[in-house]
Every structure is written in structure tokens, then in C-alpha cells.
Design a protein around this motif. Structure first.
Motif, PDB file in Angstrom:
ATOM      1  N   THR A  77       0.833  -1.203   0.000  1.00  0.00           N
ATOM      2  CA  THR A  77       0.000   0.000   0.000  1.00  0.00           C
ATOM      3  C   THR A  77       0.865   1.250   0.000  1.00  0.00           C
ATOM      4  O   THR A  77       0.601   2.198  -0.747  1.00  0.00           O
ATOM      5  CB  THR A  77      -0.932   0.000   1.236  1.00  0.00           C
ATOM      6  N   THR A  80       2.954   1.470  -3.544  1.00  0.00           N
ATOM      7  CA  THR A  80       2.180   1.773  -4.751  1.00  0.00           C
ATOM      8  C   THR A  80       1.327   3.020  -4.601  1.00  0.00           C
ATOM      9  O   THR A  80       0.761   3.488  -5.583  1.00  0.00           O
ATOM     10  CB  THR A  80       1.259   0.593  -5.122  1.00  0.00           C
ATOM     11  N   GLU A  81       1.235   3.525  -3.399  1.00  0.00           N
ATOM     12  CA  GLU A  81       0.403   4.698  -3.088  1.00  0.00           C
ATOM     13  C   GLU A  81      -1.043   4.501  -3.498  1.00  0.00           C
ATOM     14  O   GLU A  81      -1.742   5.448  -3.834  1.00  0.00           O
ATOM     15  CB  GLU A  81       0.999   5.957  -3.727  1.00  0.00           C
ATOM     16  N   GLN A  82      -1.491   3.254  -3.510  1.00  0.00           N
ATOM     17  CA  GLN A  82      -2.894   2.945  -3.772  1.00  0.00           C
ATOM     18  C   GLN A  82      -3.585   2.677  -2.446  1.00  0.00           C
ATOM     19  O   GLN A  82      -2.981   2.139  -1.520  1.00  0.00           O
ATOM     20  CB  GLN A  82      -3.026   1.713  -4.663  1.00  0.00           C
ATOM     21  N   ILE A  83      -4.837   3.028  -2.404  1.00  0.00           N
ATOM     22  CA  ILE A  83      -5.600   2.790  -1.179  1.00  0.00           C
ATOM     23  C   ILE A  83      -6.258   1.416  -1.292  1.00  0.00           C
ATOM     24  O   ILE A  83      -7.085   1.180  -2.174  1.00  0.00           O
ATOM     25  CB  ILE A  83      -6.668   3.889  -0.985  1.00  0.00           C
ATOM     26  N   LEU A  84      -5.852   0.516  -0.417  1.00  0.00           N
ATOM     27  CA  LEU A  84      -6.397  -0.848  -0.391  1.00  0.00           C
ATOM     28  C   LEU A  84      -7.202  -1.048   0.891  1.00  0.00           C
ATOM     29  O   LEU A  84      -7.027  -2.031   1.596  1.00  0.00           O
ATOM     30  CB  LEU A  84      -5.255  -1.871  -0.459  1.00  0.00           C
TER      31      LEU A  84
END
Length: 173
Positions: A77, A80-84
Motif C-alpha cells: 500500500t 504503490t500509493e494505492q488505497i487498499l
């Protein structure tokens, strides 16, 4: 893991009809009763059933795996700087359940798992236990190191709940 593998503090108390008749006895690790991992397969007090305690290794492996999985998801998380959010909450929830179950099993191990009371009463024809020929006399058994390990498993489950709450609260940020 250290508390499970070294199992400090194997202790016994005597009870007569539910009333305590002796202080807690905690023999040293050099006595006949150490519960550490090097005695699991051959120790006299396991009566040839030491293989039952190898479930401790499964507890260590399961909780270590779930702990590493949640750390791995957190690292992914961040990288990748994605919100999971929901994936993290799901994995933390499964890990929390694994830690609760592990804490329950560890508590079962810590408090004698089936046969310890009978063995302690039989050691030295009752000389050790002091229960020989006394009706209603019972032995209470606990491995304090395993009991503390169980408490840490339960604490880990609580920390997963806090983690899930913080992830849920910060899902929009």
C-alpha cells in the motif's frame, strides 16, 4: 515465540474439595518438569504424548505468517500509493481471528491440556503432589510462560481490531 519454546514457570498447586491446600510450587527448569521445546518429545511428564505439544510450532508458524502478510500488504500500500482499504481490513480481520484462535489454543496448552493432572498425582506414588490417598484432592497445573504467550496472542487480536478501525476511519484521506 521465546515464551512458547522455553516455557518458563511450569507451576502446580494442590486443592482439596475446591479449597487451596498448598502454595504454588514452581520447580526450576533443571527439575523433572521443564516444559521447554527440547523436552517435548521425550519428557517423562508427557507420558510418551509429547507430540501433542508440537501444535505449539503450528501456532508460532500460523501467527507469524498472518503477521507478515499484514505487514506485506501495508508495504505494498505504501509503495504503490494505492488505497487498499477493504483488502487491508479483510486481511486484518482474518489475522485477528487467527490470533484469537491461537490465543485460545495456547490457553488450553498453558493450563494442562488433558493429562497433566493425572500424571502429577501419580508422580512418586503421590509424594510430589501430596494427594496420595486423599479423596477430593486435585492438582492445578499452569505453564506461566505459555499463559503469557496466550495473553500476547489476545493482545495481538486487539491490536488488529484497532488497526482495522484506524484503516476504516482514514479510508477517505
Amino acid at each position: 515465540m521465546i515464551l512458547i519454546l522455553t516455557a518458563p514457570g511450569a507451576c502446580f498447586s494442590r486443592y482439596l474439595n475446591g479449597q487451596s491446600i498448598s502454595r504454588e510450587i514452581c520447580p526450576g527448569q533443571n527439575s523433572i518438569f521443564p516444559m521447554n521445546a527440547d523436552r517435548w518429545s521425550n519428557a517423562l511428564h508427557f507420558q510418551g504424548r509429547g507430540q501433542n505439544v508440537y501444535g505449539q510450532v503450528a501456532l508460532i508458524c500460523i501467527t507469524l505468517a498472518f503477521g507478515l502478510i499484514t505487514v506485506g500488504v501495508s508495504c505494498v500500500t505504501l509503495a504503490t500509493e494505492q488505497i487498499l482499504t477493504y483488502a487491508q481490513i479483510l486481511i486484518s480481520g482474518i489475522s485477528m481471528i487467527a490470533f484469537l484462535v491461537s490465543g485460545g489454543v495456547e490457553t488450553w496448552y498453558a493450563t494442562g491440556y488433558d493429562h497433566m493432572e493425572f500424571f502429577i498425582q501419580a508422580v512418586g506414588n503421590g509424594v510430589f503432589s501430596g494427594c496420595a490417598g486423599i479423596p477430593g484432592c486435585q492438582i492445578q497445573f499452569v505453564v506461566k510462560g505459555w499463559a503469557v504467550a496466550a495473553a500476547f496472542y489476545f493482545l495481538g487480536a486487539v491490536l488488529y481490531i484497532i488497526d482495522m478501525a484506524l484503516i476504516f476511519i482514514s479510508r477517505e484521506k
